[in-house]
Design an enzyme around this catalytic site. Structure first.
Site, PDB file in Angstrom:
ATOM      1  N   LEU A  75     -30.666  36.245  -0.339  1.00 42.05           N
ATOM      2  CA  LEU A  75     -31.092  35.755  -1.566  1.00 42.05           C
ATOM      3  C   LEU A  75     -32.384  35.261  -1.826  1.00 42.05           C
ATOM      4  O   LEU A  75     -33.036  35.168  -2.789  1.00 42.05           O
ATOM      5  CB  LEU A  75     -30.177  34.022  -1.593  1.00 42.05           C
ATOM      6  CG  LEU A  75     -28.830  34.244  -1.845  1.00 42.05           C
ATOM      7  CD1 LEU A  75     -28.112  32.607  -1.427  1.00 42.05           C
ATOM      8  CD2 LEU A  75     -28.179  34.803  -3.215  1.00 42.05           C
ATOM      9  N   GLY A  76     -33.148  35.255  -0.716  1.00 37.57           N
ATOM     10  CA  GLY A  76     -34.791  34.919  -0.864  1.00 37.57           C
ATOM     11  C   GLY A  76     -35.079  34.928   0.657  1.00 37.57           C
ATOM     12  O   GLY A  76     -34.488  34.427   1.669  1.00 37.57           O
ATOM     13  N   HIS A  77     -36.412  34.916   0.698  1.00 43.12           N
ATOM     14  CA  HIS A  77     -37.177  34.629   1.890  1.00 43.12           C
ATOM     15  C   HIS A  77     -38.211  33.353   1.612  1.00 43.12           C
ATOM     16  O   HIS A  77     -38.714  33.449   0.651  1.00 43.12           O
ATOM     17  CB  HIS A  77     -38.116  35.694   2.411  1.00 43.12           C
ATOM     18  CG  HIS A  77     -37.232  37.097   2.423  1.00 43.12           C
ATOM     19  ND1 HIS A  77     -36.519  37.299   3.805  1.00 43.12           N
ATOM     20  CD2 HIS A  77     -37.147  38.216   1.832  1.00 43.12           C
ATOM     21  CE1 HIS A  77     -36.048  38.183   3.680  1.00 43.12           C
ATOM     22  NE2 HIS A  77     -36.273  38.986   2.630  1.00 43.12           N
ATOM     23  N   GLY A  78     -38.246  32.526   2.491  1.00 41.02           N
ATOM     24  CA  GLY A  78     -39.238  31.404   2.519  1.00 41.02           C
ATOM     25  C   GLY A  78     -40.253  31.431   3.471  1.00 41.02           C
ATOM     26  O   GLY A  78     -40.144  32.424   4.367  1.00 41.02           O
ATOM     27  N   ASN A  79     -40.880  30.430   3.549  1.00 37.40           N
ATOM     28  CA  ASN A  79     -41.868  30.580   4.714  1.00 37.40           C
ATOM     29  C   ASN A  79     -41.284  30.143   6.111  1.00 37.40           C
ATOM     30  O   ASN A  79     -41.593  30.886   7.142  1.00 37.40           O
ATOM     31  CB  ASN A  79     -42.690  29.280   4.479  1.00 37.40           C
ATOM     32  CG  ASN A  79     -44.027  29.732   3.632  1.00 37.40           C
ATOM     33  OD1 ASN A  79     -44.940  30.772   3.702  1.00 37.40           O
ATOM     34  ND2 ASN A  79     -44.088  29.077   2.365  1.00 37.40           N
ATOM     35  N   GLY A  80     -40.113  29.524   5.851  1.00 34.91           N
ATOM     36  CA  GLY A  80     -39.366  29.289   7.217  1.00 34.91           C
ATOM     37  C   GLY A  80     -38.245  30.100   7.364  1.00 34.91           C
ATOM     38  O   GLY A  80     -38.183  30.490   8.765  1.00 34.91           O
ATOM     39  N   GLY A  81     -37.669  30.875   6.553  1.00 31.21           N
ATOM     40  CA  GLY A  81     -36.639  31.611   6.928  1.00 31.21           C
ATOM     41  C   GLY A  81     -36.082  32.341   5.837  1.00 31.21           C
ATOM     42  O   GLY A  81     -36.853  32.717   4.772  1.00 31.21           O
ATOM     43  N   THR A  82     -34.832  32.922   6.164  1.00 33.39           N
ATOM     44  CA  THR A  82     -34.124  33.552   5.006  1.00 33.39           C
ATOM     45  C   THR A  82     -32.956  33.201   4.620  1.00 33.39           C
ATOM     46  O   THR A  82     -32.171  32.511   5.460  1.00 33.39           O
ATOM     47  CB  THR A  82     -33.999  35.124   5.654  1.00 33.39           C
ATOM     48  OG1 THR A  82     -35.127  35.772   6.003  1.00 33.39           O
ATOM     49  CG2 THR A  82     -33.386  36.163   4.651  1.00 33.39           C
ATOM     50  N   ASP A 137     -40.631  18.269  -0.315  1.00 36.50           N
ATOM     51  CA  ASP A 137     -40.866  19.741  -0.506  1.00 36.50           C
ATOM     52  C   ASP A 137     -40.316  19.939  -1.986  1.00 36.50           C
ATOM     53  O   ASP A 137     -39.657  20.820  -1.880  1.00 36.50           O
ATOM     54  CB  ASP A 137     -40.363  20.658   0.494  1.00 36.50           C
ATOM     55  CG  ASP A 137     -40.953  21.953   0.667  1.00 36.50           C
ATOM     56  OD1 ASP A 137     -41.746  22.065  -0.178  1.00 36.50           O
ATOM     57  OD2 ASP A 137     -40.332  23.120   1.236  1.00 36.50           O
TER      58      ASP A 137
HETATM   59  P1  ATP Z   1     -40.206  27.583   1.394  1.00 32.15           P
HETATM   60  O1  ATP Z   1     -39.907  28.351   2.453  1.00 32.15           O
HETATM   61  O2  ATP Z   1     -41.627  27.489   1.125  1.00 32.15           O
HETATM   62  O3  ATP Z   1     -39.501  26.173   1.001  1.00 32.15           O
HETATM   63  P2  ATP Z   1     -38.400  28.881  -0.700  1.00 32.15           P
HETATM   64  O4  ATP Z   1     -38.045  27.463  -1.175  1.00 32.15           O
HETATM   65  O5  ATP Z   1     -38.627  29.882  -2.009  1.00 32.15           O
HETATM   66  O6  ATP Z   1     -39.874  28.568   0.109  1.00 32.15           O
HETATM   67  P3  ATP Z   1     -36.105  29.217   1.126  1.00 32.15           P
HETATM   68  O7  ATP Z   1     -36.002  27.946   1.072  1.00 32.15           O
HETATM   69  O8  ATP Z   1     -36.022  30.218   2.139  1.00 32.15           O
HETATM   70  O9  ATP Z   1     -37.710  29.657   0.536  1.00 32.15           O
HETATM   71  O10 ATP Z   1     -35.252  29.867  -0.164  1.00 32.15           O
HETATM   72  C1  ATP Z   1     -35.384  31.300  -0.527  1.00 32.15           C
HETATM   73  C2  ATP Z   1     -34.589  31.369  -1.985  1.00 32.15           C
HETATM   74  O11 ATP Z   1     -33.292  31.465  -1.702  1.00 32.15           O
HETATM   75  C3  ATP Z   1     -34.973  30.682  -2.949  1.00 32.15           C
HETATM   76  O12 ATP Z   1     -36.027  30.681  -3.566  1.00 32.15           O
HETATM   77  C4  ATP Z   1     -33.618  30.509  -3.683  1.00 32.15           C
HETATM   78  O13 ATP Z   1     -33.959  31.635  -4.590  1.00 32.15           O
HETATM   79  C5  ATP Z   1     -32.744  31.102  -2.813  1.00 32.15           C
HETATM   80  N1  ATP Z   1     -31.689  30.000  -2.365  1.00 32.15           N
HETATM   81  C6  ATP Z   1     -31.978  29.191  -1.366  1.00 32.15           C
HETATM   82  N2  ATP Z   1     -30.835  28.174  -1.320  1.00 32.15           N
HETATM   83  C7  ATP Z   1     -29.963  28.685  -2.233  1.00 32.15           C
HETATM   84  C8  ATP Z   1     -28.384  28.217  -2.387  1.00 32.15           C
HETATM   85  N3  ATP Z   1     -27.924  27.487  -1.862  1.00 32.15           N
HETATM   86  N4  ATP Z   1     -27.845  28.955  -3.400  1.00 32.15           N
HETATM   87  C9  ATP Z   1     -28.358  29.901  -4.025  1.00 32.15           C
HETATM   88  N5  ATP Z   1     -29.767  30.327  -3.824  1.00 32.15           N
HETATM   89  C10 ATP Z   1     -30.394  29.789  -2.881  1.00 32.15           C
END
Ligand code: ATP
Ligand code: MG
Length: 429
Positions: free
Chosen positions: A172-179, A283
């Protein structure tokens, strides 16, 4: 004045203390203690051991005024229990009522298979101290069971949250902490969002994180993402939450104000709920605001676990454009800092955010947005934290009041349309 307050309290501490040990399914045993305040946790366990010789008791519980069970596992927690009990005794004395004994509920240690009903699991193989590895659920307060979400119950009843039961699907996506993965939970047939974070930390820290995450079981609000459980496997933690089919707000382009207004209402309610539990989000940003086709808006990724935040921070480089100025300059973080991030999350265009610490607060272009909206954002983004709206002021702000009509259809239709557009742009799979 002070004497009047302290006097009766000390007098009471010198009185005998009656501890009523409740025995599961068969009444209770009263134990009279002559040195209440000096009582140690170990002493209580010893007496429970005599009352219940068959079971190995590792902790006990008492009930607070709301009937919530609170676990006692240490001398510190004993002190907290006694001071709570003495305050109730004082009240009973003042009201001329009979003094109730202190009721405690022993918690027996059962075999791990029966015990770990929450699905929380620490991979004890990863750490060196296998012999001394109490299951994390040992430390779960029973009031964490209070969460009554039907969905959660269904999943818990179906078994543990663990890696074997999860089939990872799309990313669904990558963030700074994880996937974050979309995943299928086989026993419940439920779709989850599982965030996987690599963390090279000791078993002790793993346990600390798991215990800090327990509060998520208590979070029960329609504006906060549902939590299903978490587990460590080797050097990674998986955090299982409700899947939101509309994803996060950061991927939506321009959001019309009547939709944004309803989203803002949900976000303010979600934050107010967290603050009421003494949790700061830390956050707040569009990627942590999730929407679904039912028109629900929920917050995720709030900092309940200091240890998790610290462990991720070690590998995190860069600054966050949504951070309040006082946070960037290393000052104290508070509710007001969440409010700043709330304001900035709803502000377009985002490139105005540079140099926030040195420059004046950014102002929205006039004409494009309604006056209440501009005022709301401007108030949230006052440079002085104390000048930003307090929680009740946020809820009472005209912009929030205007859109606080419970109309989920507006958001629902907008999410559905945006998803359709996205699909048609991507073409057939
Ligand atoms: P950061 O790590 O800086 O918080 P972030 O919020 O973009 O950045 P993640 O929290 O790892 O990174 O989330 C990555 C992506 O996954 C998000 O941008 C969102 O689009 C998707 N995502 C996260 N949680 C859910 C969920 N419960 N349902 C659907 N999509 C989600
Ligand atoms: Mg996130």
């Amino acid at each position: 004045m002070l004497w009047l307050v302290l006097g009766p309290f000390h007098a009471m501490e010198n009185q005998v203390l009656v501890i009523r040990i409740k025995i599961p399914n068969s009444g209770a045993v009263d134990w009279t203690v002559h040195s209440g305040p000096q009582l140690l946790f170990r002493d209580v366990l010893d007496v429970i051991g005599q009352v219940l010789p068959e079971a190995t008791t590792t902790a006990f519980e008492y009930e607070d005024e709301d009937g919530d069970r609170i676990t006692v596992r240490s001398d510190e927690e004993m002190k907290a229990m006694l001071s709570y009990y003495y305050s109730t005794v004082m009240e009973q004395q003042v009201n001329g009522q009979l003094i109730e004994p202190l009721q405690i509920f022993p918690r027996a240690c059962k075999p791990p298979g029966e015990r770990n009903i929450h699905g929380l699991k620490v991979n004890t193989r990863a750490g060196p101290s296998q012999h001394s590895s109490p299951a994390v659920s040992d430390s779960l307060p029973s009031n964490s069971l209070k969460k009554s979400s039907a969905e959660l119950k269904k999943i818990l009843a179906n078994g543990q949250m663990n890696e074997q039961d999860i089939r990872y699907r799309d990313t669904l996506g990558h963030g700074n902490g994880g996937t974050v993965y979309k995943a299928y939970h086989v026993p419940s047939g439920k779709i989850l969002a599982v965030k996987v974070i690599l963390l090279d930390i000791t078993l002790e820290l793993q346990k600390q994180i798991m215990s800090e995450l327990e509060i998520l079981y208590k979070c029960d609000s329609s504006y906060i993402i549902g939590f299903y459980g978490a587990f460590f496997v080797e050097n990674r933690i998986s955090i299982c939450t409700e899947f939101m089919d509309g994803g996060s707000l950061d991927v939506y382009r321009k959001i019309p104000e009547h939709v944004l207004g309803r989203i803002a209402v949900a976000v303010v309610k979600g934050l107010t709920y967290l603050w009421s539990l003494k949790i700061l989000h830390r956050d707040v940003k569009p990627s942590n605001m999730l929407v679904n086709t039912r028109g629900q808006v929920k917050l995720c990724d709030f900092g309940v676990s200091t240890q998790l935040v610290n462990s991720i921070a070690k590998t995190y480089v860069g600054t966050n454009a949504y951070m309040a100025p006082e946070r960037i300059s290393g000052e104290q973080y508070g509710i007001h800092s969440d409010v700043w991030s709330l304001g900035i999350s709803f502000m377009e265009p985002l490139q105005l955010l540079q140099c926030i610490v040195d420059e004046d607060s950014p102002v929205l272009p006039v004409g494009e947005f309604s006056e209440p909206f501009v005022h709301f954002i401007t108030q949230c983004m006052r440079k002085q934290p104390k000048e930003r709206p307090a929680p009740e002021e946020l809820m009472g702000h005209p912009f929030i009041v205007q859109f606080n009509d419970g109309n989920a259809t507006v958001v629902s239709m907008w999410v559905c349309r945006a998803l359709e557009e996205r699909r048609s742009q991507q073409g057939p799979p």
